[in-house]
Design a protein around this motif. Structure first.
Motif, PDB file in Angstrom:
ATOM      1  N   ILE A  17       1.381  -1.370   0.337  1.00  0.00           N
ATOM      2  CA  ILE A  17      -0.021   0.091  -0.316  1.00  0.00           C
ATOM      3  C   ILE A  17       1.259   1.613   0.262  1.00  0.00           C
ATOM      4  O   ILE A  17       1.801   1.331   1.111  1.00  0.00           O
ATOM      5  CB  ILE A  17      -0.992  -0.154   1.179  1.00  0.00           C
ATOM      6  CG1 ILE A  17      -1.845  -1.163   1.405  1.00  0.00           C
ATOM      7  CG2 ILE A  17      -1.771   1.259   1.603  1.00  0.00           C
ATOM      8  CD1 ILE A  17      -2.562  -1.569   2.758  1.00  0.00           C
ATOM      9  N   GLY A  18       0.449   2.199  -0.864  1.00  0.00           N
ATOM     10  CA  GLY A  18       1.073   3.417  -0.777  1.00  0.00           C
ATOM     11  C   GLY A  18       3.010   3.326  -1.470  1.00  0.00           C
ATOM     12  O   GLY A  18       3.274   4.297  -1.572  1.00  0.00           O
ATOM     13  N   SER A  19       3.199   2.120  -1.896  1.00  0.00           N
ATOM     14  CA  SER A  19       4.786   2.067  -2.231  1.00  0.00           C
ATOM     15  C   SER A  19       4.793   2.219  -3.638  1.00  0.00           C
ATOM     16  O   SER A  19       4.293   2.621  -4.823  1.00  0.00           O
ATOM     17  CB  SER A  19       5.522   0.972  -2.277  1.00  0.00           C
ATOM     18  OG  SER A  19       6.104   0.554  -3.018  1.00  0.00           O
ATOM     19  N   THR A  20       6.120   3.433  -3.413  1.00  0.00           N
ATOM     20  CA  THR A  20       5.618   3.528  -5.413  1.00  0.00           C
ATOM     21  C   THR A  20       6.955   2.977  -5.506  1.00  0.00           C
ATOM     22  O   THR A  20       8.139   3.284  -6.775  1.00  0.00           O
ATOM     23  CB  THR A  20       6.674   5.187  -5.116  1.00  0.00           C
ATOM     24  OG1 THR A  20       7.968   5.643  -4.205  1.00  0.00           O
ATOM     25  CG2 THR A  20       5.134   6.026  -4.951  1.00  0.00           C
ATOM     26  N   HIS A  21       8.184   1.902  -5.217  1.00  0.00           N
ATOM     27  CA  HIS A  21       8.880   1.220  -5.194  1.00  0.00           C
ATOM     28  C   HIS A  21       8.889   0.708  -6.835  1.00  0.00           C
ATOM     29  O   HIS A  21       7.825   0.036  -6.964  1.00  0.00           O
ATOM     30  CB  HIS A  21       9.316  -0.032  -4.492  1.00  0.00           C
ATOM     31  CG  HIS A  21      10.635  -1.114  -4.643  1.00  0.00           C
ATOM     32  ND1 HIS A  21      10.374  -1.768  -5.523  1.00  0.00           N
ATOM     33  CD2 HIS A  21      11.329  -0.916  -4.330  1.00  0.00           C
ATOM     34  CE1 HIS A  21      12.268  -2.437  -5.861  1.00  0.00           C
ATOM     35  NE2 HIS A  21      12.473  -1.676  -4.673  1.00  0.00           N
ATOM     36  N   SER A  26       4.946  -1.843 -10.392  1.00  0.00           N
ATOM     37  CA  SER A  26       5.280  -3.109 -12.268  1.00  0.00           C
ATOM     38  C   SER A  26       4.030  -3.811 -12.638  1.00  0.00           C
ATOM     39  O   SER A  26       3.011  -3.808 -11.907  1.00  0.00           O
ATOM     40  CB  SER A  26       5.884  -5.190 -11.948  1.00  0.00           C
ATOM     41  OG  SER A  26       6.159  -4.948 -12.956  1.00  0.00           O
ATOM     42  N   GLU A  27       3.729  -3.823 -13.682  1.00  0.00           N
ATOM     43  CA  GLU A  27       2.286  -4.260 -14.809  1.00  0.00           C
ATOM     44  C   GLU A  27       2.317  -5.460 -15.028  1.00  0.00           C
ATOM     45  O   GLU A  27       1.905  -6.033 -15.004  1.00  0.00           O
ATOM     46  CB  GLU A  27       2.239  -3.010 -16.067  1.00  0.00           C
ATOM     47  CG  GLU A  27       2.681  -2.285 -16.244  1.00  0.00           C
ATOM     48  CD  GLU A  27       0.732  -1.146 -16.239  1.00  0.00           C
ATOM     49  OE1 GLU A  27       1.123  -0.648 -17.579  1.00  0.00           O
ATOM     50  OE2 GLU A  27       0.977  -0.158 -15.619  1.00  0.00           O
ATOM     51  N   ILE A 224       7.633 -13.992  -1.080  1.00  0.00           N
ATOM     52  CA  ILE A 224       8.761 -12.823  -2.098  1.00  0.00           C
ATOM     53  C   ILE A 224       8.007 -11.404  -1.885  1.00  0.00           C
ATOM     54  O   ILE A 224       6.760 -11.358  -1.665  1.00  0.00           O
ATOM     55  CB  ILE A 224       8.172 -13.694  -3.166  1.00  0.00           C
ATOM     56  CG1 ILE A 224       9.632 -15.228  -3.217  1.00  0.00           C
ATOM     57  CG2 ILE A 224       8.975 -12.559  -4.631  1.00  0.00           C
ATOM     58  CD1 ILE A 224       9.039 -15.646  -5.250  1.00  0.00           C
ATOM     59  N   SER A 225       9.747 -10.507  -1.309  1.00  0.00           N
ATOM     60  CA  SER A 225       8.978  -9.147  -0.840  1.00  0.00           C
ATOM     61  C   SER A 225       9.360  -8.536  -2.397  1.00  0.00           C
ATOM     62  O   SER A 225      10.473  -9.297  -3.158  1.00  0.00           O
ATOM     63  CB  SER A 225      10.281  -9.279  -0.076  1.00  0.00           C
ATOM     64  OG  SER A 225      10.615  -7.235  -0.064  1.00  0.00           O
ATOM     65  N   HIS A 226       9.339  -7.541  -2.787  1.00  0.00           N
ATOM     66  CA  HIS A 226       9.222  -6.375  -3.685  1.00  0.00           C
ATOM     67  C   HIS A 226      10.886  -6.263  -3.388  1.00  0.00           C
ATOM     68  O   HIS A 226      11.541  -5.954  -4.957  1.00  0.00           O
ATOM     69  CB  HIS A 226       8.743  -5.201  -3.189  1.00  0.00           C
ATOM     70  CG  HIS A 226       9.166  -4.383  -2.288  1.00  0.00           C
ATOM     71  ND1 HIS A 226       9.167  -4.993  -0.478  1.00  0.00           N
ATOM     72  CD2 HIS A 226       9.575  -3.350  -2.434  1.00  0.00           C
ATOM     73  CE1 HIS A 226       8.876  -3.527  -0.159  1.00  0.00           C
ATOM     74  NE2 HIS A 226      10.125  -2.766  -1.075  1.00  0.00           N
TER      75      HIS A 226
END
Ligand SMILES: [Zn+2]
Ligand SMILES: [Zn+2]
Length: 253
Positions: A17-21, A26-27, A224-226
């Motif tokens: 939520i809210g992340s711009t990483h 990613s699409e 898995i993490s971003h």
């Protein structure tokens, strides 16, 4: 045996939520990960390992109207928070068997007190049948399940062996005395959080070292993490027999 990866993300899911990483933005659908769970099917039986906050969405996505039981690895929210959402399955099919070690059952009783209140049960609450398991094989219909005890920092978690398939998540180390249970594993699923080390989870390097030690025919990484990176880029870095799982992936063992 058929395995469906219901979710492959770490506790916050991806995107966060809210992340711009970039991975959160990613699409690629493979970079969107619900909280970890697998559906295991054999004959006409369907079991899930864990029942996290995305359980409802996972059941809808897989068109699943029957589950024969839920097997819990441990009591963290990303693995148990969806328990209330078994209600439609209970209304349809009756009480839901759950399998967990005593400590995890005790935690579920605190989190979901209204489910376990035998005297003053809230109408419509899920109906469950509790099966307390220990670190000993237990029987499901037509299947022996072997728990595997592992360490998740100071929390004991259970992985599970079904025939030649092993599912192990939220693991930082596996005690030497449990390693014999991995003999002749065909397919191993194990957690790999990110590139840098973490207190309570294997990072990628630790997961790959563990896979090398177990030496299965194939291995799949989950939880898995971003911060592990883009699915398609990470998968290119992996050994030939190791894959990054993704939500909706189905395999046969
Ligand atoms: Zn977790
Ligand atoms: Zn955990």
């Amino acid at each position: 045996m058929r395995i469906t990866f219901l979710g492959t993300g770490t506790s916050q899911g991806i995107p966060i939520i809210g992340s711009t990483h970039p991975v959160c933005l990613s699409e690629d659908p493979k970079d969107r990960r619900l909280r970890v769970s697998v559906l295991i099917e054999w004959d006409d039986y369907k079991y899930v390992i864990d029942c996290g906050p995305d359980f409802r969405e996972q059941m809808l996505r897989e068109n699943c109207s029957k589950i024969d039981g839920i097997i819990f690895t441990h009591e963290h929210s990303d693995h148990v928070a969806g328990l209330d959402d078994i209600r439609p399955l209970c209304y349809r099919n009756g009480s839901m068997p759950i399998y967990a070690q005593q400590r995890v059952v005790d935690s579920l009783k605190r989190r979901f007190d209204y489910i376990f209140d035998a005297h003053n049960k809230y109408p419509g609450a899920p109906e469950i049948i509790v099966n307390v398991i220990k670190n000993k094989p237990f029987a499901l219909p037509e299947m022996k399940v072997i728990p595997i005890r592992a360490n998740h920092y100071f929390v004991d978690v259970f992985g599970y062996r079904f025939g030649d398939f092993i599912y192990l998540t939220d693991v930082k180390s596996v005690p030497a005395e449990e390693m014999h249970k991995f003999k002749n594993t065909k397919v191993l699923v194990v957690n790999a959080l990110r590139i840098t080390p973490h207190l309570s989870h294997f990072n990628l390097e630790e997961a790959l070292n563990f896979i090398e030690e177990v030496n299965p025919e194939r291995a799949y990484l989950t939880h898995i993490s971003h911060l592990l990176g883009f699915h398609n880029e990470v998968e290119k870095m992996l050994p030939k027999h190791v894959y990054l799982a993704y939500d909706g992936l189905k395999i046969t063992v």
